[in-house]
Design a protein around this motif. Structure first.
Motif, PDB file in Angstrom:
ATOM      1  N   ALA A 176       0.828  -1.213   0.000  1.00  0.00           N
ATOM      2  CA  ALA A 176       0.000   0.000   0.000  1.00  0.00           C
ATOM      3  C   ALA A 176       0.859   1.259   0.000  1.00  0.00           C
ATOM      4  CB  ALA A 176      -0.927  -0.011   1.217  1.00  0.00           C
ATOM      5  N   ILE A 177       1.963   1.239   0.744  1.00  0.00           N
ATOM      6  CA  ILE A 177       2.838   2.408   0.819  1.00  0.00           C
ATOM      7  C   ILE A 177       3.519   2.668  -0.518  1.00  0.00           C
ATOM      8  CG2 ILE A 177       5.001   3.243   1.835  1.00  0.00           C
ATOM      9  CD1 ILE A 177       4.009   1.913   4.475  1.00  0.00           C
ATOM     10  N   ARG A 178       3.981   1.615  -1.165  1.00  0.00           N
ATOM     11  CA  ARG A 178       4.604   1.796  -2.473  1.00  0.00           C
ATOM     12  C   ARG A 178       3.611   2.390  -3.465  1.00  0.00           C
ATOM     13  NH1 ARG A 178       8.681   3.507  -4.397  1.00  0.00           N
ATOM     14  NH2 ARG A 178      10.093   1.915  -3.561  1.00  0.00           N
ATOM     15  N   LYS A 179       2.376   1.931  -3.435  1.00  0.00           N
ATOM     16  CA  LYS A 179       1.364   2.464  -4.348  1.00  0.00           C
ATOM     17  C   LYS A 179       1.113   3.938  -4.070  1.00  0.00           C
ATOM     18  CE  LYS A 179      -3.384   1.708  -5.962  1.00  0.00           C
ATOM     19  NZ  LYS A 179      -4.612   0.865  -5.829  1.00  0.00           N
ATOM     20  N   ALA A 180       1.042   4.309  -2.780  1.00  0.00           N
ATOM     21  CA  ALA A 180       0.767   5.699  -2.412  1.00  0.00           C
ATOM     22  C   ALA A 180       1.959   6.606  -2.685  1.00  0.00           C
ATOM     23  CB  ALA A 180       0.388   5.774  -0.933  1.00  0.00           C
ATOM     24  N   ALA A 181       3.170   6.087  -2.492  1.00  0.00           N
ATOM     25  CA  ALA A 181       4.377   6.909  -2.634  1.00  0.00           C
ATOM     26  C   ALA A 181       4.813   7.074  -4.077  1.00  0.00           C
ATOM     27  CB  ALA A 181       5.517   6.300  -1.815  1.00  0.00           C
ATOM     28  N   GLY A 182       4.455   6.121  -4.937  1.00  0.00           N
ATOM     29  CA  GLY A 182       4.864   6.192  -6.330  1.00  0.00           C
ATOM     30  C   GLY A 182       6.217   5.543  -6.553  1.00  0.00           C
ATOM     31  N   PRO A 183       6.563   5.267  -7.789  1.00  0.00           N
ATOM     32  CA  PRO A 183       7.782   4.513  -8.104  1.00  0.00           C
ATOM     33  C   PRO A 183       9.078   5.269  -7.871  1.00  0.00           C
ATOM     34  CG  PRO A 183       6.711   5.262 -10.116  1.00  0.00           C
ATOM     35  CD  PRO A 183       5.762   5.574  -9.002  1.00  0.00           C
ATOM     36  N   GLY A 184       9.030   6.606  -7.846  1.00  0.00           N
ATOM     37  CA  GLY A 184      10.256   7.377  -7.720  1.00  0.00           C
ATOM     38  C   GLY A 184      10.720   7.612  -6.298  1.00  0.00           C
ATOM     39  N   THR A 185       9.953   7.176  -5.318  1.00  0.00           N
ATOM     40  CA  THR A 185      10.293   7.405  -3.913  1.00  0.00           C
ATOM     41  C   THR A 185      11.120   6.241  -3.369  1.00  0.00           C
ATOM     42  OG1 THR A 185       8.231   8.632  -3.585  1.00  0.00           O
ATOM     43  CG2 THR A 185       9.349   7.820  -1.606  1.00  0.00           C
ATOM     44  N   VAL A 186      12.196   6.570  -2.656  1.00  0.00           N
ATOM     45  CA  VAL A 186      13.027   5.544  -2.026  1.00  0.00           C
ATOM     46  C   VAL A 186      12.346   5.075  -0.744  1.00  0.00           C
ATOM     47  CG1 VAL A 186      15.253   5.070  -0.923  1.00  0.00           C
ATOM     48  CG2 VAL A 186      15.149   6.485  -2.986  1.00  0.00           C
ATOM     49  N   ILE A 187      12.259   3.769  -0.571  1.00  0.00           N
ATOM     50  CA  ILE A 187      11.655   3.197   0.634  1.00  0.00           C
ATOM     51  C   ILE A 187      12.673   2.322   1.345  1.00  0.00           C
ATOM     52  CG2 ILE A 187       9.887   1.641   1.547  1.00  0.00           C
ATOM     53  CD1 ILE A 187       8.030   2.553  -0.641  1.00  0.00           C
ATOM     54  N   ARG A 188      12.846   2.592   2.643  1.00  0.00           N
ATOM     55  CA  ARG A 188      13.653   1.755   3.512  1.00  0.00           C
ATOM     56  C   ARG A 188      12.751   1.137   4.569  1.00  0.00           C
ATOM     57  NH1 ARG A 188      17.843   6.576   4.998  1.00  0.00           N
ATOM     58  NH2 ARG A 188      18.817   6.808   2.956  1.00  0.00           N
ATOM     59  N   LEU A 189      13.167   0.020   5.115  1.00  0.00           N
ATOM     60  CA  LEU A 189      12.423  -0.622   6.192  1.00  0.00           C
ATOM     61  C   LEU A 189      13.237  -0.569   7.481  1.00  0.00           C
ATOM     62  CD1 LEU A 189      11.055  -3.890   4.529  1.00  0.00           C
ATOM     63  CD2 LEU A 189      10.181  -1.554   4.381  1.00  0.00           C
ATOM     64  N   ASP A 190      12.545  -0.358   8.598  1.00  0.00           N
ATOM     65  CA  ASP A 190      13.180  -0.445   9.909  1.00  0.00           C
ATOM     66  C   ASP A 190      12.315  -1.331  10.782  1.00  0.00           C
ATOM     67  OD1 ASP A 190      14.554  -0.193  12.239  1.00  0.00           O
ATOM     68  OD2 ASP A 190      14.359   1.973  12.422  1.00  0.00           O
ATOM     69  N   ALA A 191      12.801  -2.538  11.035  1.00  0.00           N
ATOM     70  CA  ALA A 191      12.016  -3.497  11.823  1.00  0.00           C
ATOM     71  C   ALA A 191      12.216  -3.328  13.319  1.00  0.00           C
ATOM     72  CB  ALA A 191      12.386  -4.919  11.420  1.00  0.00           C
ATOM     73  N   ASN A 192      13.204  -2.522  13.741  1.00  0.00           N
ATOM     74  CA  ASN A 192      13.448  -2.291  15.169  1.00  0.00           C
ATOM     75  C   ASN A 192      13.454  -3.585  15.971  1.00  0.00           C
ATOM     76  OD1 ASN A 192      11.923   0.754  14.697  1.00  0.00           O
ATOM     77  ND2 ASN A 192      13.833   0.660  15.844  1.00  0.00           N
ATOM     78  N   GLN A 193      14.157  -4.602  15.450  1.00  0.00           N
ATOM     79  CA  GLN A 193      14.350  -5.887  16.122  1.00  0.00           C
ATOM     80  C   GLN A 193      13.078  -6.734  16.158  1.00  0.00           C
ATOM     81  OE1 GLN A 193      16.768  -5.403  19.886  1.00  0.00           O
ATOM     82  NE2 GLN A 193      16.172  -3.249  19.640  1.00  0.00           N
ATOM     83  N   GLY A 194      12.115  -6.428  15.272  1.00  0.00           N
ATOM     84  CA  GLY A 194      10.789  -7.011  15.407  1.00  0.00           C
ATOM     85  C   GLY A 194      10.575  -8.397  14.828  1.00  0.00           C
ATOM     86  N   TRP A 195      11.542  -8.956  14.099  1.00  0.00           N
ATOM     87  CA  TRP A 195      11.356 -10.263  13.479  1.00  0.00           C
ATOM     88  C   TRP A 195      12.389 -11.262  13.992  1.00  0.00           C
ATOM     89  CZ3 TRP A 195      11.818  -7.358   8.241  1.00  0.00           C
ATOM     90  CH2 TRP A 195      10.606  -6.748   7.915  1.00  0.00           C
ATOM     91  N   THR A 196      12.082 -12.537  13.810  1.00  0.00           N
ATOM     92  CA  THR A 196      13.112 -13.552  13.957  1.00  0.00           C
ATOM     93  C   THR A 196      13.899 -13.589  12.642  1.00  0.00           C
ATOM     94  OG1 THR A 196      11.792 -15.357  13.050  1.00  0.00           O
ATOM     95  CG2 THR A 196      11.568 -14.901  15.428  1.00  0.00           C
ATOM     96  N   ALA A 197      15.018 -14.273  12.662  1.00  0.00           N
ATOM     97  CA  ALA A 197      15.831 -14.351  11.444  1.00  0.00           C
ATOM     98  C   ALA A 197      15.066 -15.021  10.314  1.00  0.00           C
ATOM     99  CB  ALA A 197      17.130 -15.099  11.733  1.00  0.00           C
TER     100      ALA A 197
END
Length: 358
Positions: A176-197
């Motif tokens: 949903a964020i990629r669709k709203a931001a458009g293809p030219g916007t850089v997206i990074r993820l920050d999981a803040n330790q939220g997942w297992t490996a």
């Protein structure tokens, strides 16, 4: 000429939007500002923030450390002995990295003020306009997508998306964020330790298959799980960044040895100030690890010091210094400011701070 006083100011500044990650939520920044004064009445400013779940620091603990052993380490000494003073700060007390950072940065600011140059120039770079990313706080899919569209409309070119909740919902968020931001916007993820490996590998692989153009994923696993971080890095194509895992040069050397991350997020509150942070930058650059300069939820004081470090750091990434953008106002007069998606360092001596906000 000597340092005559170390003052502690506790401030509380509301945010215009709640800050939500996988480990905490806040609607106000409660911060400790440190003011170091010399015999001529000139001041240098630094900042420490309480982040129980990251650094373990609290405001009372920071205040006690600053007023006690850290003040004792610098009071009565010549502020021109900057390197030796910062070394003394680093050894005056165990832990307490946020308190050390506040004093270290105040010493640097005072040195720049005494020389009549901006802090960034003291470190080796002219003050300038720097683009920063902006964070999308963790929330419902529709709200995060709407926020993404708003930030892009405001001119931000890099979005740092907080994830690390339910893995399935995280994937829906990113689509949903990629669709709203458009293809030219850089997206990074920050999981803040939220997942297992294993969760991280599965989710990042799905994002790669969906061709969502994710630039990097930051701290996908718990801070102490270095094996897990290396496991993720070896199994995904997307660059992996270490944040909470990296505090000291020894941490960084171990990451390099295990090839556990491609990028490190260096923060003053973790490293203990500008002097140790510059040591981390040097290790990273010598080891071929990319650097991102970030911050905790700090005000314009801490952000100004971090931005001065970013000005002299070679990094392919826009700086991660939007924290003060979330504040309704600065707790001080003067200092850095935001111009849309860009952070402007003050051209005045030091950080350009003239005092507490009335």
């Amino acid at each position: 000429m000597t340092i005559t006083e170390v003052r502690v100011h506790q401030v509380s500044v509301p945010l215009h939007t709640p800050w939500v990650t996988a480990v905490r939520r806040t609607e106000v920044v409660e911060s400790l500002l440190v003011e170091i004064v010399d015999a001529d009445g000139r001041s240098g400013w630094g900042e420490g923030v309480a982040t129980w779940k990251i650094t373990g620091d609290s405001l009372p603990g920071m205040a006690a450390a600053v007023a006690g052993p850290l003040a004792e380490a610098v009071t009565g000494r010549d502020p021109a002995d900057l390197d030796d003073l910062c070394r003394a700060v680093g050894t005056a007390v165990v832990g307490n990295t946020a308190a050390k950072a506040a004093v270290d940065c105040a010493l640097h600011d005072l040195a720049a003020v005494r020389l009549g140059v901006p802090l960034s120039q003291l470190l080796g770079a002219a003050p300038r306009l720097m683009p920063t990313d902006v964070t999308l706080a963790l929330g419902p899919v529709a709200e995060m997508a709407e926020a993404a569209g708003q930030r892009v409309a405001e001119g931000f070119r890099v979005l740092k998306v907080k994830v690390g909740g339910d893995p399935v919902e995280d994937l829906h968020r990113l689509v949903a964020i990629r669709k709203a931001a458009g293809p030219g916007t850089v997206i990074r993820l920050d999981a803040n330790q939220g997942w297992t490996a294993r969760e991280a590998v599965r989710i990042v692989s799905q994002l790669e298959d969906a061709d969502l153009g994710i630039e990097l994923v930051e701290q996908p696993v718990p801070a102490g799980d270095l094996d897990g971080l290396a496991f993720v890095s070896a199994r995904v194509s997307t660059p992996v960044a270490a944040d909470e895992t990296v505090w000291s040069p020894a941490d960084l050397v171990e990451i390099v040895r295990r090839r556990a991350a491609d990028v490190v997020n260096i923060k003053l509150a973790k490293s203990g100030g500008l002097r140790p942070a510059r040591g981390l930058v040097a290790v990273a650059e010598a080891s071929g690890v990319q650097v991102m300069v970030g911050s905790m939820m700090e005000s314009h004081v801490g952000i100004g010091a971090a931005a001065s470090l970013a000005a002299v750091t070679r990094t392919p990434y826009a700086v991660d210094l939007d924290a003060a953008w979330w504040l309704k106002h600065s707790p001080v007069t003067g200092g850095p400011s935001y111009e849309g998606p860009d952070l402007r360092l003050a051209a005045a001596p030091g950080l350009g701070i003239t005092g507490l906000r009335p």
